[in-house]
Enzyme design. Structure first.
Site, PDB file in Angstrom:
ATOM      1  N   LYS A 239     -17.726 -26.541   8.038  1.00 11.24           N
ATOM      2  CA  LYS A 239     -17.613 -26.498   6.578  1.00 11.24           C
ATOM      3  C   LYS A 239     -18.875 -26.993   5.872  1.00 11.24           C
ATOM      4  O   LYS A 239     -19.275 -26.429   4.846  1.00 11.24           O
ATOM      5  CB  LYS A 239     -16.401 -27.313   6.122  1.00 11.24           C
ATOM      6  CG  LYS A 239     -16.118 -27.161   4.628  1.00 11.24           C
ATOM      7  CD  LYS A 239     -14.796 -27.781   4.220  1.00 11.24           C
ATOM      8  CE  LYS A 239     -14.513 -27.529   2.739  1.00 11.24           C
ATOM      9  NZ  LYS A 239     -13.207 -28.102   2.326  1.00 11.24           N
TER      10      LYS A 239
ATOM     11  N   MET B 153      10.166   1.143  26.589  1.00 11.79           N
ATOM     12  CA  MET B 153       9.359   1.301  27.798  1.00 11.79           C
ATOM     13  C   MET B 153       9.830   0.346  28.898  1.00 11.79           C
ATOM     14  O   MET B 153       9.901   0.731  30.076  1.00 11.79           O
ATOM     15  CB  MET B 153       7.878   1.081  27.495  1.00 11.79           C
ATOM     16  CG  MET B 153       6.957   1.409  28.663  1.00 11.79           C
ATOM     17  SD  MET B 153       7.043   3.147  29.157  1.00 11.79           S
ATOM     18  CE  MET B 153       5.828   3.863  28.052  1.00 11.79           C
TER      19      MET B 153
END
Length: 552
Positions: free
Chosen positions: A163, A467
């Site tokens: 920062k 699936m």
């Protein structure tokens, strides 16, 4: 001029030609978002509902455009929420720059609030990553990140910025846009030898993958096929590279590819593998996949040579450049007898059948393709619907079929659709998904509503994890452990609750009406297309087996 780190970051992105970024704000990137406020007219920011959605959006933007996708997130959980998206891009060679904030440099290593070592976490799933410790380094790092993301085999790069670096000030000097590295030139003598093999082959076949699309080598590939009369089959990542009507195009190969494509590769005397890595979903049984053929492997990444399938000759270089050099050396040829054999094999390819009053998967995909046309973009999630879309969507343009092939990321589709629709506002985007995948990131519907993105999601709903259920049916004695969903989600009400429009279709006619109305509405829409839970993706080659064991 003197700028703070946040301004330098944005100026650096603009320098690289970035016009859109996807992201989500937080404490460590507040300075960046404050600077973005002043650049609203130059840099579009799309705020997603979740950082994972933002990472998939950057991926979808990159796949649809060929440009580098950019995603921005804060430190800690914001950064870790990007990981699945970064890994997805890495597996499929998608150029992306992921920018994360971090706690100030004085707080690093102290288990500070929302601190995580994201560079270490992402090291195995990025081409490179950077931690910027000084604002003076930031401009060069961003330029380097874009260079790496685009060079050679593309992929994601992470830049982590503490920062305090975003607020510190230093002198900024504008520079020209960073360029990708020059491709490694393929050895001319090796290309000549490859041409000789092609010219002497009696039963040649081409197997091509996403590398053709990335290098923009579609035209050269087709010229080679037509000049030497060589049939070609493609992997999932190369859907749309060849026109569907091209007679030498054998379509999809692999676990759910056509039988004729698999027989062609197994029966050839020369396989020319172009921009593909022979994954286990393609070469399901490596020792039986290519029987007696010689193999020429063309790829930009030397690490892929002999990794999965041994090659007799390798050509390292950019696919487009290699094919361009190869074409003059390849002689015109006639392989009518070989092609006649393939026509015979095609007679036995799986053909789905319509069923009165029942909506079937192939009908759904065909209806979607008809509605969106050749210019439309299909984006899938992962599962049965993904394979049906690959088999039946008949895409004819590169970058018009976006899917997570390598990582197989359920929940990929909606974010990627946002990226594609943001890049191409006037093109129709169809998000093809299943009820399992859709529930993972359906929150991004609020993003498309907020930005007026007319994405149409077609949820192929069988109320199961299709699936996995198919595998349980075939190989696990029909023991359906945790794959029956039977969720009570009302997709029509859900769409309306988010501000979109919803439809439900149980017949082909209802689906066609819903698709037409959805795209005319100009709104984000959900169409629930109901199918039987026992629909299967066919054909299917069981894992680890060969074309001889194909299930029809």
């Amino acid at each position: 001029m003197k700028l703070n780190g946040s301004q330098i970051l944005i100026e650096s992105l603009l320098e690289q030609g970035v016009d859109t970024i996807f992201g989500y704000p937080g404490g460590s990137v507040l300075n960046i978002y404050d600077a973005l406020y002043a650049y609203q007219d130059k840099l579009k920011h799309v705020l997603t509902a979740h950082e994972q959605g933002a990472s998939h959006a950057a991926d979808g933007y990159a796949r649809a455009t060929g440009k580098v996708g950019v995603v921005l997130a804060t430190s800690g959980p914001g950064a870790t929420n990007l990981i699945t998206g970064i890994a997805t891009a890495f597996m499929d060679s998608v150029p992306m720059v992921a920018i994360t904030g971090n706690v100030g440099t004085s707080l690093i290593g102290l288990d500070s609030f929302q601190e995580v070592y994201i560079a270490g976490i992402t090291m195995p799933i990025t081409k490179h990553n950077f931690v910027v410790r000084n604002v003076e380094e930031l401009h060069d790092v961003i330029r380097e990140a874009f260079r790496i993301a685009q060079s050679g085999r593309p992929g994601p790069v992470l830049v982590d910025i503490p920062k305090d670096v975003t607020s510190n000030i230093c002198e900024f000097f504008p520079m020209p846009k960073a360029q990708a590295d020059e491709y490694v030139k393929a050895d001319a003598s090796v290309i000549k030898q490859a041409a000789e093999l092609i010219n002497n082959a009696k039963r040649p076949a081409i197997l091509f993958g996403g590398g053709v699309l990335i290098s923009q080598g579609e035209k050269e590939l087709l010229e080679l096929m037509q000049k030497a009369q060589i049939p070609a089959t493609h992997t999932l990542m190369a859907a749309g590279v060849l026109g569907w009507g091209e007679k030498l195009n054998l379509g999809l190969i692999g676990m759910h590819g056509s039988m004729s494509a698999g027989r062609t590769i197994a029966g050839s005397d020369l396989v020319i593998a172009i921009g593909t890595r022979f994954s286990d979903r393609v070469a399901t049984a490596k020792e039986k996949f290519i029987r007696e053929a010689k193999v020429i492997h063309i790829d930009i990444d030397a690490a892929e040579i002999n990794k999965n399938v041994a090659s007799d000759m390798s050509v390292i270089g950019d696919v487009k450049e290699v094919l361009t050099a190869l074409l003059p050396l390849v002689k015109k040829a006639n392989h009518d007898e070989w092609l006649a054999q393939i026509v015979e094999w095609k007679k036995y390819d799986y053909q789905p059948k319509d069923k009165d009053g029942v909506l079937r998967p192939h009908q759904i995909i065909q209806a979607i393709s008809d509605e969106i046309g050749e210019d439309g973009i299909i984006v899938t999630d992962v599962g049965q619907h993904q394979m049906w879309a690959a088999q039946y969507s008949k895409r004819t343009k590169s970058r018009s079929f976006l899917t997570s092939g390598g990582l197989g990321t359920m929940g990929y589709g909606y974010g990627a659709s946002i990226g594609a629709q943001t890049a191409f506002p006037s093109r129709k985007v169809a998000h093809v998904t299943g009820d399992g995948s859709f529930h993972m990131n359906l929150n991004e519907l609020c993003t498309s509503v907020s930005y007026g993105l007319p994405i149409v999601s077609i949820v192929i709903n069988n109320n199961v994890l299709g699936m996995v259920r198919q595998w349980q049916t075939q190989f696990y004695g029909k023991r359906y452990s945790q794959t029956t969903l039977d969720r009570a989600t009302d997709y029509v009400k859900l769409a309306e609750a988010f501000g979109g429009k919803g439809y439900r279709a149980t017949t082909l006619e209802e689906l066609k009406v819903a698709l037409s109305d959805a795209y005319k509405s100009g709104k984000p829409c959900i169409i629930e297309a109901v199918i039987d839970r026992d629909e299967k993706v066919l054909p299917m080659i069981p894992a680890g087996q060969s074309i001889d064991e194909i299930i029809m």
